[in-house]
Design a protein around this motif. Structure first.
Motif, short mmCIF file in Angstrom:
data_model
loop_
_atom_site.label_atom_id
_atom_site.label_comp_id
_atom_site.label_asym_id
_atom_site.label_seq_id
_atom_site.Cartn_x
_atom_site.Cartn_y
_atom_site.Cartn_z
N ARG A 42 0.85 -1.18 0.00
CA ARG A 42 0.00 0.00 0.00
C ARG A 42 0.89 1.24 0.00
NH1 ARG A 42 -3.63 0.12 5.11
NH2 ARG A 42 -4.62 -1.53 3.95
N ILE A 43 0.55 2.22 -0.83
CA ILE A 43 1.27 3.49 -0.78
C ILE A 43 0.67 4.31 0.35
CG2 ILE A 43 1.77 5.64 -1.98
CD1 ILE A 43 1.82 4.11 -4.58
N VAL A 44 1.50 4.71 1.30
CA VAL A 44 1.07 5.48 2.44
C VAL A 44 1.10 6.97 2.11
CG1 VAL A 44 1.62 6.09 4.84
CG2 VAL A 44 1.90 3.73 4.06
N ALA A 45 2.14 7.40 1.39
CA ALA A 45 2.26 8.81 1.03
C ALA A 45 3.13 8.95 -0.21
CB ALA A 45 2.88 9.61 2.17
N ASP A 46 2.92 10.01 -0.96
CA ASP A 46 3.70 10.34 -2.14
C ASP A 46 4.20 11.77 -1.95
OD1 ASP A 46 4.76 10.91 -4.62
OD2 ASP A 46 3.05 10.14 -5.74
N CYS A 47 5.49 11.93 -1.87
CA CYS A 47 6.08 13.23 -1.57
C CYS A 47 6.50 13.99 -2.82
CB CYS A 47 7.28 13.07 -0.65
SG CYS A 47 6.83 12.39 0.94
N ASN A 48 5.69 13.99 -3.85
CA ASN A 48 5.99 14.74 -5.06
C ASN A 48 5.43 16.14 -4.94
OD1 ASN A 48 7.42 12.76 -6.39
ND2 ASN A 48 5.57 11.80 -7.17
N ALA A 49 5.99 16.90 -4.03
CA ALA A 49 5.54 18.27 -3.79
C ALA A 49 6.20 19.22 -4.78
CB ALA A 49 5.89 18.67 -2.36
N ALA A 50 5.88 20.47 -4.67
CA ALA A 50 6.44 21.48 -5.56
C ALA A 50 7.86 21.86 -5.15
CB ALA A 50 5.55 22.71 -5.57
N PHE A 51 8.47 21.06 -4.30
CA PHE A 51 9.83 21.32 -3.84
C PHE A 51 10.81 20.58 -4.73
CE2 PHE A 51 7.13 21.39 0.01
CZ PHE A 51 7.24 22.74 0.28
N SER A 52 12.06 20.71 -4.42
CA SER A 52 13.10 20.00 -5.18
C SER A 52 13.02 18.50 -4.90
CB SER A 52 14.48 20.52 -4.76
OG SER A 52 14.76 20.12 -3.43
N PRO A 53 13.59 17.68 -5.80
CA PRO A 53 13.62 16.23 -5.54
C PRO A 53 14.31 15.90 -4.22
CG PRO A 53 14.18 16.66 -7.82
CD PRO A 53 14.11 18.00 -7.12
N GLU A 54 15.36 16.64 -3.89
CA GLU A 54 16.06 16.40 -2.63
C GLU A 54 15.14 16.68 -1.43
OE1 GLU A 54 18.75 15.24 0.16
OE2 GLU A 54 18.70 14.82 -1.98
N GLN A 55 14.35 17.76 -1.50
CA GLN A 55 13.42 18.07 -0.41
C GLN A 55 12.37 16.98 -0.29
OE1 GLN A 55 13.55 20.87 1.78
NE2 GLN A 55 12.23 19.42 2.84
N ALA A 56 11.89 16.45 -1.40
CA ALA A 56 10.90 15.37 -1.36
C ALA A 56 11.49 14.13 -0.70
CB ALA A 56 10.42 15.04 -2.77
N ARG A 57 12.76 13.80 -0.97
CA ARG A 57 13.40 12.64 -0.33
C ARG A 57 13.55 12.86 1.17
NH1 ARG A 57 15.93 12.53 -5.30
NH2 ARG A 57 17.62 13.92 -4.67
N ILE A 58 13.91 14.08 1.57
CA ILE A 58 14.04 14.38 3.00
C ILE A 58 12.69 14.25 3.70
CG2 ILE A 58 14.51 16.26 4.63
CD1 ILE A 58 16.66 17.22 2.57
N ASP A 59 11.65 14.80 3.10
CA ASP A 59 10.30 14.69 3.67
C ASP A 59 9.86 13.23 3.75
OD1 ASP A 59 10.31 17.44 3.76
OD2 ASP A 59 8.92 17.70 2.07
N ALA A 60 10.18 12.45 2.71
CA ALA A 60 9.81 11.03 2.69
C ALA A 60 10.46 10.26 3.84
CB ALA A 60 10.17 10.41 1.34
N ARG A 61 11.72 10.57 4.15
CA ARG A 61 12.39 9.91 5.28
C ARG A 61 11.65 10.14 6.58
NH1 ARG A 61 17.50 11.69 3.21
NH2 ARG A 61 17.45 13.37 4.74
N LEU A 62 11.24 11.37 6.82
CA LEU A 62 10.53 11.69 8.06
C LEU A 62 9.17 11.00 8.12
CD1 LEU A 62 10.42 13.21 10.73
CD2 LEU A 62 9.51 15.17 9.48
N ILE A 63 8.44 11.02 7.02
CA ILE A 63 7.12 10.36 7.00
C ILE A 63 7.27 8.86 7.19
CG2 ILE A 63 5.11 9.85 5.56
CD1 ILE A 63 5.59 12.67 4.27
N ALA A 64 8.28 8.25 6.56
CA ALA A 64 8.49 6.81 6.70
C ALA A 64 8.80 6.42 8.15
CB ALA A 64 9.62 6.35 5.78
#
Length: 110
Positions: A42-64
């Motif tokens: 199941r996909i819990v979250a998708d961090c494809n925000a209007a931020f940079s790819p690096e920011q999306a990866r950082i946000d994804a780590r915290l959510i995970a």
């Protein structure tokens, strides 16, 4: 204190990536077994925000790390409600270990 299952959160642990090749680092997923025993994802979250790819990866780590962070806080609270919350018998070392691992998973230093 309610467990993650009791509050209805997607099954832990949550993992970052490993689902869709073109946005591998930006999604958070969980693996679980359906009632019939079939494995599923199941996909819990998708961090494809209007931020940079690096920011999306950082946000994804915290959510995970969210389920582990919840469990760590619950363990700390449980220990703090005992008579001697910082003794070996209180379980505080276990709670601290859970918290340390959750913070590291989120990308922080413990």
């Amino acid at each position: 204190m309610k467990t993650l299952e009791q509050i209805g959160v997607s099954p832990a642990p949550w993992r970052q990536g490993e689902w869709v090749p073109y946005c591998e680092d930006n999604i958070i997923r969980c693996d679980y077994h359906r009632k019939d025993g079939t494995p599923s994802t199941r996909i819990v979250a998708d961090c494809n925000a209007a931020f940079s790819p690096e920011q999306a990866r950082i946000d994804a780590r915290l959510i995970a790390a969210a389920p582990e962070l919840y469990e760590a806080l619950a363990a700390v609270l449980s220990c703090s409600e005992r008579e001697a919350p910082f003794t070996k018998e209180s379980g505080m070392p276990v709670a601290v270990d859970i918290a340390r691992k959750a913070i590291e998973k989120a990308g922080g230093e413990a």
